[in-house]
Design a protein around this motif. Sequence first.
Motif, PDB file in Angstrom:
ATOM      1  N   LYS A 120       0.855  -1.182   0.000  1.00 55.05           N
ATOM      2  CA  LYS A 120       0.000   0.000   0.000  1.00 55.05           C
ATOM      3  C   LYS A 120       0.889   1.229   0.000  1.00 55.05           C
ATOM      4  O   LYS A 120       1.755   1.368   0.871  1.00 55.05           O
ATOM      5  CB  LYS A 120      -0.915  -0.018   1.232  1.00 55.05           C
ATOM      6  CG  LYS A 120      -2.004   1.008   1.210  1.00 55.05           C
ATOM      7  CD  LYS A 120      -2.974   0.774   2.338  1.00 55.05           C
ATOM      8  CE  LYS A 120      -4.156   1.721   2.192  1.00 55.05           C
ATOM      9  NZ  LYS A 120      -5.163   1.469   3.226  1.00 55.05           N
ATOM     10  N   GLU A 121       0.702   2.053  -1.012  1.00 54.87           N
ATOM     11  CA  GLU A 121       1.494   3.273  -1.162  1.00 54.87           C
ATOM     12  C   GLU A 121       2.987   2.972  -1.150  1.00 54.87           C
ATOM     13  O   GLU A 121       3.780   3.669  -0.514  1.00 54.87           O
ATOM     14  CB  GLU A 121       1.123   4.296  -0.084  1.00 54.87           C
ATOM     15  CG  GLU A 121      -0.324   4.729  -0.149  1.00 54.87           C
ATOM     16  CD  GLU A 121      -0.720   5.647   0.986  1.00 54.87           C
ATOM     17  OE1 GLU A 121       0.159   6.131   1.733  1.00 54.87           O
ATOM     18  OE2 GLU A 121      -1.934   5.866   1.139  1.00 54.87           O
ATOM     19  N   GLY A 122       3.362   1.872  -1.812  1.00 54.37           N
ATOM     20  CA  GLY A 122       4.765   1.498  -1.932  1.00 54.37           C
ATOM     21  C   GLY A 122       5.365   0.819  -0.719  1.00 54.37           C
ATOM     22  O   GLY A 122       6.544   0.495  -0.706  1.00 54.37           O
ATOM     23  N   LYS A 123       4.571   0.610   0.314  1.00 56.38           N
ATOM     24  CA  LYS A 123       5.074  -0.041   1.520  1.00 56.38           C
ATOM     25  C   LYS A 123       4.457  -1.421   1.657  1.00 56.38           C
ATOM     26  O   LYS A 123       3.259  -1.605   1.464  1.00 56.38           O
ATOM     27  CB  LYS A 123       4.756   0.796   2.762  1.00 56.38           C
ATOM     28  CG  LYS A 123       5.494   2.110   2.784  1.00 56.38           C
ATOM     29  CD  LYS A 123       5.288   2.820   4.085  1.00 56.38           C
ATOM     30  CE  LYS A 123       6.082   4.129   4.059  1.00 56.38           C
ATOM     31  NZ  LYS A 123       5.992   4.833   5.319  1.00 56.38           N
ATOM     32  N   VAL A 124       5.294  -2.381   2.028  1.00 57.97           N
ATOM     33  CA  VAL A 124       4.845  -3.757   2.197  1.00 57.97           C
ATOM     34  C   VAL A 124       4.375  -3.962   3.625  1.00 57.97           C
ATOM     35  O   VAL A 124       5.055  -3.564   4.579  1.00 57.97           O
ATOM     36  CB  VAL A 124       5.985  -4.754   1.874  1.00 57.97           C
ATOM     37  CG1 VAL A 124       5.537  -6.181   2.130  1.00 57.97           C
ATOM     38  CG2 VAL A 124       6.452  -4.586   0.445  1.00 57.97           C
ATOM     39  N   ASN A 125       3.210  -4.567   3.763  1.00 54.67           N
ATOM     40  CA  ASN A 125       2.677  -4.915   5.078  1.00 54.67           C
ATOM     41  C   ASN A 125       2.479  -6.418   5.129  1.00 54.67           C
ATOM     42  O   ASN A 125       1.888  -6.996   4.221  1.00 54.67           O
ATOM     43  CB  ASN A 125       1.339  -4.218   5.326  1.00 54.67           C
ATOM     44  CG  ASN A 125       1.491  -2.723   5.435  1.00 54.67           C
ATOM     45  OD1 ASN A 125       2.329  -2.236   6.176  1.00 54.67           O
ATOM     46  ND2 ASN A 125       0.689  -1.993   4.681  1.00 54.67           N
TER      47      ASN A 125
END
Length: 152
Positions: A120-125
């Motif tokens: 999400k928005e370039g960030k991995v969760n």
Amino acid sequence: MKKIIVALLLFAGSFAAEAQELVWETNVTKAMAISTETKKPLLLFFTGSDWCGWCIRLQKEVLKTPEFAAWAKENVVLVELDYPRKVPQTEDIKKQNTELQMAFGIQGFPTIILANATTKEGKVNFEGIGSTGYVAGGPTAWLAVANGFLKK
């Protein structure tokens, strides 16, 4: 009698071939894309493949069995995050594996984490589903633990 022996060897060989067909991704980004496409969680295997006795034992007793292969193909995307002492790795893989080890707080090997991953928005969760390691009792015992996580 020879025909029976040949048939048994071919039958046994088919199980060995099935276990060898598993694809263990080493690039977590690629594995995440497969996970998204297939809607299967990641199975992250943190291992010291060439020095960790329990890792080698887990591979031999569970991860390289036909039972595990059949289960894995149906349920998860396999990711091997290796920390070898003798086998060379690219700097990108070393960096990726170190970052994931820190992100998940891995302190011992083998550790297996089942997780869903989203970007999400370039960030991995990562959403952890469960964590285990070596489980005595072979594939049946190990798969019972893993299935318990997947059913939650």
